[in-house]
Design a protein around this motif. Structure first.
Motif: not given
Length: 653
Positions: A302-330
């Protein structure tokens, strides 16, 4: 490197930076002033109306009437400079005589960034300016048209390029503009805009963007840089030029053409004209969108684009490495179906897809998980919407809507609409209006109208859109059909405007082209449908209107529409920005597809609507591609599911 400016009959010179900055500020602020000041009529008070002015010493004895000469005037404004027009006030007296009273009357103007001193109008902004002379109750006015004019040499322009483009164009060498799209309306803060041109002849290397109209006669000369698309090239409207186009867009006529030629002037061709405008309104808030490189679902982020500073590129907010494992251990399960609270401080995330439907409530400021339901196969929630204050949420899960607290407890407060919905009807895709007065959602019936038995809520063939009134605090009235079920159609992905007046949504055709992915390939199951189009309807009901200019004329999979967090005005109507994903081509930079074989990109479209009135046809403009959404244009990411909040919080480091 700044552009160079050429005036008629003069050589190149360097733009004065102070004048340039004044011109840029003038274009934006004066355009906003024009929107709020109507036609600018009215007598000045204390010597100024809106802009600067000078005052006479008092009432002129014996004066019975006034006029301003000339009553109408035009002046060319060189880019980066100021224009000056001298006006005179002529007074008629009781004895029938007339004389010049310029130095004795008060002067003012409707334009905040123009100034009048002793009849001398000075401005650094194009547009139409009303100048008013007054002596007590007596007033007179003149209208001055200030036209932005001249030629700008873009950085890297070959020597002699301007002269090479001055000849008579050949029809056989005519190029074609591929981007911007004809009929597009740009926000004021979009920055640099690339102009993509299909060459009319292989040897064309230099180009001139010509913008001509009531308030503009501007030419930008430079090299036309080759594009990956063979036969195409690109020039750029620099970011410092774009704000000046806001005010010139107020003219009735504003046409853009491109001339291309070889460096020696051969193979000269001129494109057909397109109509492209800039609004004084800016994009604002934070746009959080789902992005994948297309390799695996685990590559999503998930990337975040700050449109109040539209000259700046979008930034990474969340990637799968941050996601908690599922109940089945995945480990690192894919995440998706994200939703944002209106203030942008909370996010709802689903993990593992619609089957597992594990869920987290996330603090956006810290990216910490407030509450987690990492359940077994029973699942928890798939799609979510928040109450206006962010204290409550409605979760969709396998055909049911549940009201919950949006805090660490995730306390269930009850299922919604179960007694009032037809037996067998399943509910999904909820959207709580920003004003809290309505909840829109999608309903479908498994086994009916072509729908299968799948209950996850992301494939809902034959869907309709329902809407229920709300008090904004968790109480809802019985729902009604806003966009009823129709044969061989699906209606889905509703979103409500910030003022609660309109609903934008998707409609797809069951005879449209099928999908090409591993899941949801039915042509109207609402999962990445290629025939998806944007439509709009008043929240109180009526006939849906197809946003034809925003959609284009092919099956571009225009999906997940979302209104901006605020609206503005444009030419007497309310102006809304709608973000959506689409597989239409981005000019000649990125190929599009009508069968789902290319990656989606994010676009913005302007929509102008009359509050509570008849819309009178298509209210949309052609869309604008979201800048900087790809790190590498040679390998574009798939970008969709835009979610728009009032504010983009800083990305946690």
């Amino acid at each position: 490197m700044r552009p160079r400016v050429f005036s008629a009959g003069a050589g190149p010179r360097t733009v004065n930076r102070g004048a340039l900055l004044l011109a840029l500020a003038t274009a934006i602020a004066a355009s906003a002033a024009a929107c709020s000041s109507g036609d600018g009529a009215g007598a000045p008070s204390g010597g100024a109306q809106g802009g600067g002015g000078s005052s006479g010493s008092g009432a002129v004895e014996g004066l019975v009437s006034l006029r301003v000469e000339p009553g109408a005037a035009s002046v060319a404004l060189a880019y980066g400079e100021s224009a000056v027009v001298q006006l005179a006030a002529i007074g008629r007296f009781q004895d029938g005589s007339e004389r010049d009273v310029t130095a004795q009357v008060s002067w003012g103007t409707s334009d905040l960034f123009a100034r009048v001193d002793a009849g001398e109008l000075t401005t650094a902004s194009p547009g139409r300016v009303r100048v008013i002379a007054a002596d007590g109750p007596l007033t007179a006015s003149a209208d001055v048209t200030v036209k932005l004019a001249g030629t700008i040499a873009l950085p890297g322009a070959p020597p002699g390029a301007s002269a090479a483009l001055d000849g008579a164009p050949e029809a056989a060498s005519a190029p074609a503009i591929a981007y911007p799209l004809d009929g597009a309306l740009f926000p004021s803060n979009i920055g640099e805009v690339e102009v993509h041109v299909r060459k009319g002849s292989a040897g064309q290397r230099v180009g001139r963007i010509e913008m001509v109209g009531d308030l503009i006669d501007l030419r930008l000369v430079g090299a036309c840089e080759p594009l990956p698309d063979e036969g195409g090239c690109a020039m750029a409207l620099p970011a410092e030029v774009v704000p000046m186009l806001v005010r010139t867009s107020e003219g009735e006529v504003m046409e853009t053409r491109v001339r291309l030629a070889a460096e020696d002037g051969a193979e000269l061709g001129e494109s057909a004209a397109i109509d492209v405008r800039w609004a004084s309104a800016a994009l604002s808030g934070g746009l959080y969108y789902w992005r994948t490189d297309g390799t695996t679902l685990q590559s999503a982020a998930i990337y975040r684009y700050d449109l109040d500073d539209a000259a700046s590129p979008p930034e990474l907010f969340w990637e799968n490495e941050q996601s908690p494992p599922l109940a089945n251990g995945q480990e690192m399960p894919c995440m998706g179906c994200h939703a944002l609270a209106q203030a942008g401080d909370k996010m709802a995330l689903t993990f593992g897809g619609s089957g597992p439907s594990s869920f987290a409530l996330v603090d956006v400021a810290t990216a910490d998980i407030i509450a987690l339901r990492n359940t077994d196969a029973a699942g928890f929630a798939t799609m979510t919407t928040f109450s206006p204050d962010g204290e409550l949420m409605v979760n969709a899960f396998r055909g049911a809507l549940t009201l919950r607290r949006a805090d660490e407890t995730l306390e269930a407060l009850g299922d919604l609409f179960a007694p009032t919905i037809d037996e067998g009807e399943r509910l999904t895709q909820p959207f709580w209006s920003p004003d809290g007065k309505h909840l829109a959602f999608v309903a479908w019936q498994p086994g009916e109208n072509g729908a299968g038995d799948e209950l996850y809520g992301d494939t809902v063939r034959g869907a309709q859109i329902l809407i229920a009134r709300s008090d904004g605090a968790g109480a809802f009235e019985a729902p009604r059909a806003l966009v009823p079920r129709a044969q061989d159609r699906s209606h889905y992905y509703p979103a409500i405007s910030d003022d609660g007046a309109f609903v934008v949504f998707n409609t797809s055709r069951c005879d449209g082209p099928p999908g090409n992915g591993p899941y949801g390939n039915d042509p109207c199951d609402t999962y990445d449908d290629n025939s998806a189009r944007l439509q709009i309807i008043p929240v109180e009901g009526g006939a849906p209107v197809d946003l034809a200019r925003a959609n284009g004329d092919d099956t571009w999979a225009n999906s997940w529409p979302r209104f901006g967090p605020s609206h503005d005005t444009y030419r007497g109507k309310n102006l809304y920005w709608v973000a959506f994903s689409s597989r239409r081509p981005y000019g000649l930079r990125l190929a599009g597809s009508s069968d789902g074989t290319t990656t989606p990109q994010l676009w913005f479209a302007a929509v102008t609507l009359s509050p509570g009135g008849a819309q009178g046809g298509d209210p949309s403009f052609a869309p604008v591609w979201m800048p900087r959404q790809n790190d590498d244009m040679a390998h574009p990411t798939g970008n969709h599911i835009p979610q728009w909040a009032e504010k983009a919080l800083p990305v946690p480091q």
